[in-house]
Design a protein around this motif. Structure first.
Motif, PDB file in Angstrom:
ATOM      1  N   THR A   1      26.770  -5.215  -1.541  1.00 25.00           N
ATOM      2  CA  THR A   1      26.376  -4.461  -0.352  1.00 25.00           C
ATOM      3  C   THR A   1      25.088  -3.850  -0.580  1.00 25.00           C
ATOM      4  N   VAL A   2      25.147  -3.114  -2.065  1.00 24.38           N
ATOM      5  CA  VAL A   2      23.901  -2.374  -2.372  1.00 24.38           C
ATOM      6  C   VAL A   2      22.764  -3.486  -2.443  1.00 24.38           C
ATOM      7  N   SER A   3      22.764  -4.544  -2.789  1.00 29.32           N
ATOM      8  CA  SER A   3      21.750  -5.453  -2.811  1.00 29.32           C
ATOM      9  C   SER A   3      21.111  -5.858  -1.501  1.00 29.32           C
ATOM     10  N   TYR A   4      22.262  -6.084  -0.451  1.00 30.68           N
ATOM     11  CA  TYR A   4      21.790  -6.255   0.804  1.00 30.68           C
ATOM     12  C   TYR A   4      21.193  -5.047   1.552  1.00 30.68           C
ATOM     13  N   ILE A   5      21.562  -3.750   1.048  1.00 30.99           N
ATOM     14  CA  ILE A   5      21.127  -2.818   1.752  1.00 30.99           C
ATOM     15  C   ILE A   5      19.612  -2.422   1.258  1.00 30.99           C
ATOM     16  N   LEU A   6      19.356  -2.774  -0.038  1.00 31.01           N
ATOM     17  CA  LEU A   6      18.124  -2.657  -0.628  1.00 31.01           C
ATOM     18  C   LEU A   6      16.922  -3.767  -0.141  1.00 31.01           C
ATOM     19  N   VAL A   7      17.536  -5.121   0.013  1.00 28.20           N
ATOM     20  CA  VAL A   7      16.710  -5.901   0.515  1.00 28.20           C
ATOM     21  C   VAL A   7      16.257  -5.540   1.853  1.00 28.20           C
ATOM     22  N   VAL A   8      17.353  -5.243   2.719  1.00 34.14           N
ATOM     23  CA  VAL A   8      17.049  -4.831   4.140  1.00 34.14           C
ATOM     24  C   VAL A   8      15.763  -3.631   4.145  1.00 34.14           C
ATOM     25  N   MET A   9      16.146  -2.681   3.523  1.00 31.53           N
ATOM     26  CA  MET A   9      15.203  -1.506   3.680  1.00 31.53           C
ATOM     27  C   MET A   9      13.798  -2.020   3.064  1.00 31.53           C
ATOM     28  N   SER A  10      13.790  -3.147   2.392  1.00 30.57           N
ATOM     29  CA  SER A  10      12.286  -3.249   1.440  1.00 30.57           C
ATOM     30  C   SER A  10      11.509  -4.321   2.665  1.00 30.57           C
ATOM     31  N   PHE A  11      12.036  -4.576   3.886  1.00 32.00           N
ATOM     32  CA  PHE A  11      11.276  -5.519   4.867  1.00 32.00           C
ATOM     33  C   PHE A  11      10.098  -4.433   5.212  1.00 32.00           C
ATOM     34  N   GLY A  12       8.908  -5.074   5.402  1.00 31.35           N
ATOM     35  CA  GLY A  12       8.224  -4.158   6.073  1.00 31.35           C
ATOM     36  C   GLY A  12       8.383  -3.753   7.439  1.00 31.35           C
ATOM     37  N   LYS A  13       7.541  -2.753   7.977  1.00 27.51           N
ATOM     38  CA  LYS A  13       7.858  -2.099   9.262  1.00 27.51           C
ATOM     39  C   LYS A  13       7.664  -2.984  10.646  1.00 27.51           C
ATOM     40  N   TYR A  14       6.827  -4.044  10.391  1.00 24.80           N
ATOM     41  CA  TYR A  14       6.479  -5.039  11.445  1.00 24.80           C
ATOM     42  C   TYR A  14       7.256  -6.262  11.396  1.00 24.80           C
ATOM     43  N   SER A  15       8.150  -6.283  10.287  1.00 26.26           N
ATOM     44  CA  SER A  15       8.852  -7.630  10.026  1.00 26.26           C
ATOM     45  C   SER A  15      10.155  -8.016  10.596  1.00 26.26           C
ATOM     46  N   LEU A  16      10.066  -7.711  11.890  1.00 27.13           N
ATOM     47  CA  LEU A  16      11.176  -7.738  13.029  1.00 27.13           C
ATOM     48  C   LEU A  16      11.775  -9.218  12.943  1.00 27.13           C
ATOM     49  N   SER A  17      11.024 -10.372  13.046  1.00 26.52           N
ATOM     50  CA  SER A  17      11.264 -11.519  13.114  1.00 26.52           C
ATOM     51  C   SER A  17      12.230 -11.783  11.698  1.00 26.52           C
ATOM     52  N   ALA A  18      11.527 -11.615  10.410  1.00 27.63           N
ATOM     53  CA  ALA A  18      12.152 -12.002   9.374  1.00 27.63           C
ATOM     54  C   ALA A  18      13.462 -11.178   9.193  1.00 27.63           C
ATOM     55  N   LEU A  19      13.502 -10.093   9.557  1.00 29.91           N
ATOM     56  CA  LEU A  19      14.549  -9.155   9.413  1.00 29.91           C
ATOM     57  C   LEU A  19      15.816  -9.761  10.222  1.00 29.91           C
TER      58      LEU A  19
ATOM     59  N   VAL B   1       7.296  -2.443  17.893  1.00 35.90           N
ATOM     60  CA  VAL B   1       7.995  -3.318  16.926  1.00 35.90           C
ATOM     61  C   VAL B   1       8.385  -2.713  15.724  1.00 35.90           C
ATOM     62  N   SER B   2       7.700  -1.573  15.324  1.00 34.35           N
ATOM     63  CA  SER B   2       8.325  -0.685  14.326  1.00 34.35           C
ATOM     64  C   SER B   2       9.543  -0.127  14.444  1.00 34.35           C
ATOM     65  N   MET B   3       9.675   0.641  15.653  1.00 30.06           N
ATOM     66  CA  MET B   3      10.722   1.208  16.031  1.00 30.06           C
ATOM     67  C   MET B   3      11.835   0.306  16.211  1.00 30.06           C
ATOM     68  N   LEU B   4      11.746  -1.034  16.538  1.00 25.67           N
ATOM     69  CA  LEU B   4      12.875  -1.912  16.693  1.00 25.67           C
ATOM     70  C   LEU B   4      13.216  -2.250  15.362  1.00 25.67           C
ATOM     71  N   THR B   5      12.369  -2.419  14.258  1.00 30.47           N
ATOM     72  CA  THR B   5      12.843  -2.859  13.080  1.00 30.47           C
ATOM     73  C   THR B   5      13.436  -1.825  12.316  1.00 30.47           C
ATOM     74  N   LEU B   6      13.042  -0.497  12.565  1.00 29.56           N
ATOM     75  CA  LEU B   6      13.894   0.731  11.955  1.00 29.56           C
ATOM     76  C   LEU B   6      15.175   0.653  12.328  1.00 29.56           C
ATOM     77  N   MET B   7      15.450   0.451  13.819  1.00 33.13           N
ATOM     78  CA  MET B   7      16.748   0.515  14.402  1.00 33.13           C
ATOM     79  C   MET B   7      17.456  -0.510  13.765  1.00 33.13           C
ATOM     80  N   LEU B   8      16.895  -1.717  13.851  1.00 29.66           N
ATOM     81  CA  LEU B   8      17.757  -2.958  13.114  1.00 29.66           C
ATOM     82  C   LEU B   8      18.097  -2.904  11.710  1.00 29.66           C
ATOM     83  N   LYS B   9      17.300  -2.299  10.998  1.00 29.18           N
ATOM     84  CA  LYS B   9      17.568  -2.012   9.669  1.00 29.18           C
ATOM     85  C   LYS B   9      18.669  -0.945   9.594  1.00 29.18           C
ATOM     86  N   GLY B  10      18.638   0.066  10.121  1.00 34.54           N
ATOM     87  CA  GLY B  10      19.748   1.172  10.516  1.00 34.54           C
ATOM     88  C   GLY B  10      21.163   0.403  10.600  1.00 34.54           C
ATOM     89  N   ILE B  11      21.091  -0.529  11.646  1.00 34.76           N
ATOM     90  CA  ILE B  11      22.381  -1.085  12.350  1.00 34.76           C
ATOM     91  C   ILE B  11      22.772  -2.011  11.043  1.00 34.76           C
TER      92      ILE B  11
END
Lengths: 269, 240
Positions: free
Chosen positions: A36-54, A114-124
């Motif tokens: 879980t910790v690895s997952y959260i770290l990896v999710v948080m490491s995505f760039g702010k415009y990396s919506l499709s990759a995330l 795009v960055s807003m959606l990325t941040l939201m998705l990261k949080g979710i």
């Protein structure tokens, strides 16, 4: 007055979820915690415009929901109070970052959106991962794992007692809320004029109860150290879970699978 | 086994809630500590458990109540709280029962045997893996007693063990108390229960011992009880 009791029942439901039996429940708690910790770290490491990759990262929690038998709806229902806050994180990005980044069906989408959606998705995604850990692992086992990972004992005990204190606080709140509403029929919520004394009383009462609980612990030999129930041993399947999980996260972090699939789809068309 | 020698205590100086209190309790005795509200019953329990410190001397099994002896003394005494919710702080009955033995360095295997033995003795095997927050009031009270028995204490202290119980559960708790072989000290306003379970009664009034003697004598003394803001047990007053 039912709201507080419902919240308490929901809180208790997490313990019941965690007591379930599924391939995910049967995994070692440390493996699940590290994953879980690895997952959260990896999710948080995505760039702010990396919506499709995330977006591909959602596959992991979906897979775990399926394997654990925990209903995904329960996750969103329980997190309904936190989700709006998570959603609000990037709410102002569209106002600051107005440069058009892509065009969909003739509509220009700005980098801010795009960055807003990325941040939201990261949080979710992070909330889903945390929920899954809590819903498939008893809290004591999580604390035992933290101890094994050499997290300072005081901090782990603090986590455990805070978790228990939430229940104590909730029960006191339910009693006080009942007493208030029985003498204020038809009133919605608690009147502003009573907030100060209500909160003060709640704090004093819950502190008294917490003190009595602590005395009860001391009288049964507690001395700053919890003896956690033995966790499931770390076996090959736990190693496989951890290894495959981290490999999956790293693969999807380094390779934009969504874009590759998208380009294939476009080229075929 | 338990001895109070000229013990005094005050929460707020100079008002003393316990005044020059002296009594002793032998091994295996079942003693009822009774008195009106504010007589000092709960404070006596707290003094005995070392939760508050007073003047005078308190001895438990020859050990004087001092900071260095506290852990040893507490190991000998099991305390059943009036509010079982404040006692059962672990998620399940089993985890609550195993809490004390593990703290006292009993091996996990031995601790589990103790838990099963106590649950079997009290006929509570069905509660073992139940979540504490889902137990009824009666079940919680019996589970709370079970958690204390799993400690294997030499003396058991109970604060209002039958309060808020229905007659059926009250009777079960009374039977459990009667069957215990350990030293028992029970504070309660339920004088019928005291009459049913205790051989001796210490009547407290204003922090002092107003009477100390056989339960069958003190609990029949209407004048003494009324003088100390109490009444005859219901079972005895009906006969009068």
């Amino acid at each position: 007055m039912d709201k507080t009791r419902n919240a308490l029942n929901e809180f208790g439901m997490m313990d019941e979820f965690a007591a379930g039996d599924s391939p995910i429940h049967r995994l070692n708690a440390t493996a699940k915690l590290l994953c879980t910790v690895s997952y959260i770290l990896v999710v948080m490491s995505f760039g702010k415009y990396s919506l499709s990759a995330l977006s591909v990262m959602i596959l992991w929690p979906v897979l775990l929901f399926q394997l654990s038998g925990i209903p995904m709806g329960a996750c969103f229902y329980k997190l309904r109070m936190i989700l709006p806050l998570v959603m609000a994180v990037g709410l102002f990005n569209p106002f600051f970052d107005r440069g058009i980044m892509l065009t969909l069906w003739g509509i220009g989408i700005s980098g801010g959106v795009v960055s807003m959606l990325t941040l939201m998705l990261k949080g979710i995604l992070c909330l889903m991962a945390s929920f899954l850990l809590a819903a498939t692992t008893p809290f004591d086992s999580i604390c035992a794992s933290l101890s094994k990972l050499h997290v300072p004992g005081t901090l782990v005990t603090l986590f455990l007692l805070t978790y228990r204190y939430i229940g104590v606080l909730g029960r006191e709140l339910a009693i006080m809320s009942d007493a208030y509403h029985l003498r204020a029929p038809g009133q919605k919520g608690i009147h502003v004029s009573a907030w100060g004394s209500f909160l003060g009383q709640l704090l004093l009462r819950s502190m008294d109860r917490a003190q009595e609980l602590y005395s009860s612990m001391l009288l049964r030999g507690y001395h700053k150290h919890f003896h956690y129930a033995p966790t499931r041993p770390f076996r090959w399947k736990d190693f496989f879970f951890l290894f495959s999980g981290i490999s999956f996260f790293l693969l999807f972090r380094m390779v934009d699978v969504a874009s590759i699939l998208g380009s294939l789809f476009v080229s075929v068309r | 086994m338990i001895e109070f020698q000229n013990v005094s205590f005050s929460y707020e100086h100079p008002h003393k809630v316990i005044r020059d209190l002296s009594f002793s309790i032998k091994d295996g005795e079942c003693v009822g500590l009774i008195g009106a509200n504010g007589a000092g019953k709960s404070t006596v329990m707290k003094l005995l458990l070392g939760l508050v410190r007073g003047e005078g001397k308190i001895l438990v099994d020859g050990l004087e109540m001092r900071k260095e002896n506290l852990a040893l003394i507490r190991r000998k005494l099991g305390f059943v709280l009036q509010n079982s919710d404040n006692q059962m702080f672990m998620p399940t009955v089993y985890e609550d029962m195993i809490f004390a033995p593990l703290n006292y360095m009993v091996g996990r295997e031995e601790a589990e045997k103790r838990v099963d033995a106590v649950l079997g003795r009290l006929g509570l095997g069905h509660l073992k893996h139940r979540h504490n927050h889902k137990l009824s009031g009666g079940e919680k009270r019996m589970a709370a007693i079970a958690t204390i028995l799993a400690m294997e204490p030499e003396a058991i202290l109970m604060d209002e063990p039958t309060s808020a119980l229905d007659p059926y559960n009250r009777r079960i708790v009374i039977n459990i108390i009667r069957e215990l072989a350990e030293t028992r000290i029970i504070t309660s306003h339920d004088l019928d229960m005291i009459l049913d379970t205790c051989t001796r009664v210490i009547l407290l009034s204003d922090g002092r011992v107003a009477a100390d003697g056989p339960a069958s004598e003190i609990l029949r003394d209407k004048e003494l009880l009324e003088k100390n803001h109490m009444e005859l047990p219901l079972s005895l007053s009906r006969r009068e």
